[in-house]
Design an enzyme around this catalytic site. Structure first.
Site, mmCIF file in Angstrom:
data_model
loop_
_atom_site.group_PDB
_atom_site.id
_atom_site.type_symbol
_atom_site.label_atom_id
_atom_site.label_comp_id
_atom_site.label_asym_id
_atom_site.label_seq_id
_atom_site.Cartn_x
_atom_site.Cartn_y
_atom_site.Cartn_z
ATOM 1 N N LYS A 50 0.818 -1.214 0.000
ATOM 2 C CA LYS A 50 0.000 0.000 0.000
ATOM 3 C C LYS A 50 0.851 1.264 0.000
ATOM 4 C CE LYS A 50 -3.724 -2.293 -0.464
ATOM 5 N NZ LYS A 50 -3.323 -3.677 -0.375
ATOM 6 N N TYR A 265 -12.085 -15.384 2.090
ATOM 7 C CA TYR A 265 -11.218 -14.254 2.450
ATOM 8 C C TYR A 265 -10.740 -14.376 3.897
ATOM 9 C CZ TYR A 265 -9.498 -9.723 3.693
ATOM 10 O OH TYR A 265 -8.685 -8.728 4.168
ATOM 11 N N TYR A 291 -3.002 -12.931 2.566
ATOM 12 C CA TYR A 291 -2.618 -12.496 1.207
ATOM 13 C C TYR A 291 -1.411 -13.262 0.659
ATOM 14 C CZ TYR A 291 -5.594 -8.550 2.515
ATOM 15 O OH TYR A 291 -6.651 -7.778 2.932
HETATM 16 C C1 LIG Z 1 -0.252 -7.770 2.145
HETATM 17 C C2 LIG Z 1 -1.171 -7.612 1.000
HETATM 18 N N1 LIG Z 1 -0.879 -8.236 -0.141
HETATM 19 C C3 LIG Z 1 -1.695 -8.139 -1.218
HETATM 20 C C4 LIG Z 1 -2.857 -7.427 -1.153
HETATM 21 C C5 LIG Z 1 -3.716 -7.366 -2.366
HETATM 22 O O1 LIG Z 1 -3.429 -6.225 -3.064
HETATM 23 P P1 LIG Z 1 -4.582 -5.500 -3.870
HETATM 24 O O2 LIG Z 1 -5.592 -5.046 -2.882
HETATM 25 O O3 LIG Z 1 -3.882 -4.395 -4.551
HETATM 26 O O4 LIG Z 1 -5.165 -6.490 -4.812
HETATM 27 C C6 LIG Z 1 -3.204 -6.749 0.016
HETATM 28 C C7 LIG Z 1 -4.452 -5.989 0.098
HETATM 29 O O5 LIG Z 1 -4.896 -5.534 1.074
HETATM 30 C C8 LIG Z 1 -2.340 -6.840 1.125
HETATM 31 O O6 LIG Z 1 -2.613 -6.221 2.270
#
Ligand SMILES: Cc1ncc(COP(=O)(O)O)c(C=O)c1O
Length: 340
Positions: A50, A265, A291
Site C-alpha cells: 500500500k 477471504y 494475502y
Molecule cells: C499484504 C497484501 N498483499 C496483497 C494485497 C492485495 O493487493 P490489492 O488489494 O492491490 O489487490 C493486500 C491488500 O490488502 C495486502 O494487504
C-alpha cells in the site's frame, strides 16, 4: 509511460530488493527458478504494497487541500494500517471503517494490525458488518468530519483506483530496470489479487512499456477467477486511461487463479499454511495467511502442476502483510525443535 505528470510524495526512495531463492527453488525441483521482490520491505510502518499506492493517493489528497483521510478495509487491513501510518507522517487525521467480512471477527483487543490501529492512534474507527454498504459508511464518516469543519479525502479500500494503481505501474517500471541491472529476464510475476490495484497497476505498467512478462494473480477474496479478472480488467483499462494510453489490454493477459483461496477471504487452508512454513524454513522469509501465503501457495501449486514453462524465471511479488501473521498464532501449533 510518463509518471512524472502525477503528484507523488516520494515514499519509495529506492527500489525494493529482488533476491534469488535458491533453497525454495531446490526444494520445489520443478525446473524453474524462483525470485522474490521484497515489497514487504517498503517504507511505512512495517512495509507492504500500500505504500506504493499511497505515494500517489496521499499526494492527490494533499493537492486538494485535505486535512483528513478516510478509508476502509477488513479487520486486519494492511491498507488501513499504512494509510494511518502515512497520515501520521503527513500530519493528517485518519479515520478507518473496518468491515467484518467474517462475522464477529473484530476484536478491539486483537493482535496484528488491530493492535497497531490502537497503538498508532486512529482518529476514528467504525466497525460495520461485511454485508453493509461500505461506500455509504465511509461517506457518512466523511460527512461527520466536514460537519466538524475539516476537509476529508476518501481513499477507496485498498487504494484500488487508477491513482493508487499508478504505484504498481511504477513498480513495473522498477522491475524492468532491475532486470537490466541484474542481467535477468523474468517470464512471470505472481502476486496476490484482492482489491486488484496491485495486479492492475502491474498490467497497466508492463503493457505501457511493451514488456512480455506475464502477470499471474492469485485470488485472495473473490471466489471465482472470472469475478477477479473482471475487476482487474476494468481497473487496468481505467489506469491505462489515466496514463493517456488508448484502449484496454488483451483479455487473455488478465489471469487470476481462484484455486488457492481456501475457505474464503482471510481464512487459510492447509496449502496456505504449508506454503508459509516452506518459505520460512527454506529462506527465513515470512508471509501471511490472508494475502501473501495464498499467493505463494498459488506459485507452489502452479509450479508443481507444470503451469510455468520449463526453465522459467518466476518473480514472487511479496506484498507484505506479515503483521497479521501474529494474530493467526493458533493455526501454527508446532513446537520448535520437533519434527512436524
Ligand atoms: C499484504 C497484501 N498483499 C496483497 C494485497 C492485495 O493487493 P490489492 O488489494 O492491490 O489487490 C493486500 C491488500 O490488502 C495486502 O494487504
Amino acid at each position: 509511460m510518463n509518471l512524472s505528470q502525477f503528484p507523488r510524495r516520494g515514499y519509495v526512495k529506492s527500489p525494493t530488493p529482488i533476491e534469488f531463492l535458491p533453497r525454495l527453488t531446490a526444494s520445489l525441483n520443478a525446473g524453474i527458478e524462483v525470485f522474490v521482490k521484497r515489497d514487504d520491505l517498503l517504507p511505512g510502518t512495517l512495509g507492504g504494497n500500500k505504500t506504493r499506492k499511497l505515494d500517489f493517493s496521499v499526494a492527490r489528497a494533499l493537492s486538494l487541500g485535505a486535512d483528513a483521510l478516510v478509508t476502509s478495509g477488513a479487520v486486519q487491513s494492511n491498507h488501513c494500517r499504512l494509510t494511518l501510518a502515512w497520515a501520521i507522517r503527513e500530519g493528517l487525521k485518519c479515520h478507518l471503517v473496518l468491515e467484518e467480512r467474517v462475522p464477529n471477527s473484530y476484536d478491539p483487543h486483537g493482535s496484528g494490525n488491530n493492535l497497531l490501529f490502537n497503538l498508532l492512534g486512529a482518529h476514528g474507527l467504525k466497525v460495520i458488518p461485511g454485508t453493509a454498504d461500505v461506500r455509504a459508511a465511509v461517506e457518512e464518516v466523511a460527512g461527520e468530519i466536514i460537519q466538524k469543519g475539516h476537509k476529508p479525502f476518501i481513499i477507496p479500500g485498498g487504494a484500488a483506483d487508477p491513482v493508487g494503481a499508478l504505484g504498481y505501474a511504477a513498480c513495473a517500471e522498477e522491475i524492468l530496470s532491475q532486470e537490466k541491472e541484474l542481467g535477468l529476464k523474468f517470464d512471470y510475476v505472481i502476486c496476490a489479487s484482492g482489491s486488484g490495484g496491485t495486479h492492475s497497476g502491474l498490467l497497466a505498467g508492463f503493457s505501457a512499456l511493451g514488456s512480455a512478462i506475464k502477470v499471474v494473480g492469485v485470488n485472495v477474496r473473490r471466489p471465482t477467477s472470472e469475478a477477479q479478472k473482471e475487476v482487474v480488467a476494468d481497473l487496468t483499462a481505467r489506469t491505462r486511461d489515466l496514463l493517456g494510453l488508448s484502449g484496454g489490454i488483451d483479455p487473455a493477459t488478465v489471469v487470476s487463479f481462484a484455486d488457492y483461496l481456501g475457505p474464503g477471504y482471510s481464512l487459510p487452508d492447509a496449502g496456505t499454511l504449508d506454503a508459509i512454513r516452506l518459505l520460512a524454513r527454506t529462506e527465513a522469509i515470512l508471509t501471511d495467511p490472508i494475502y501473501t501465503g495464498k499467493a505463494l501457495a498459488g506459485l507452489l501449486g502452479l509450479a508443481r502442476t507444470g503451469y510455468f514453462k520449463p526453465k522459467s524465471k518466476v518473480l514472487f511479488l511479496h506484498t507484505g502483510g506479515v503483521p497479521a501473521l501474529f494474530s493467526y498464532q493458533n493455526y501454527f501449533p508446532e513446537v520448535a525443535g520437533q519434527d512436524s
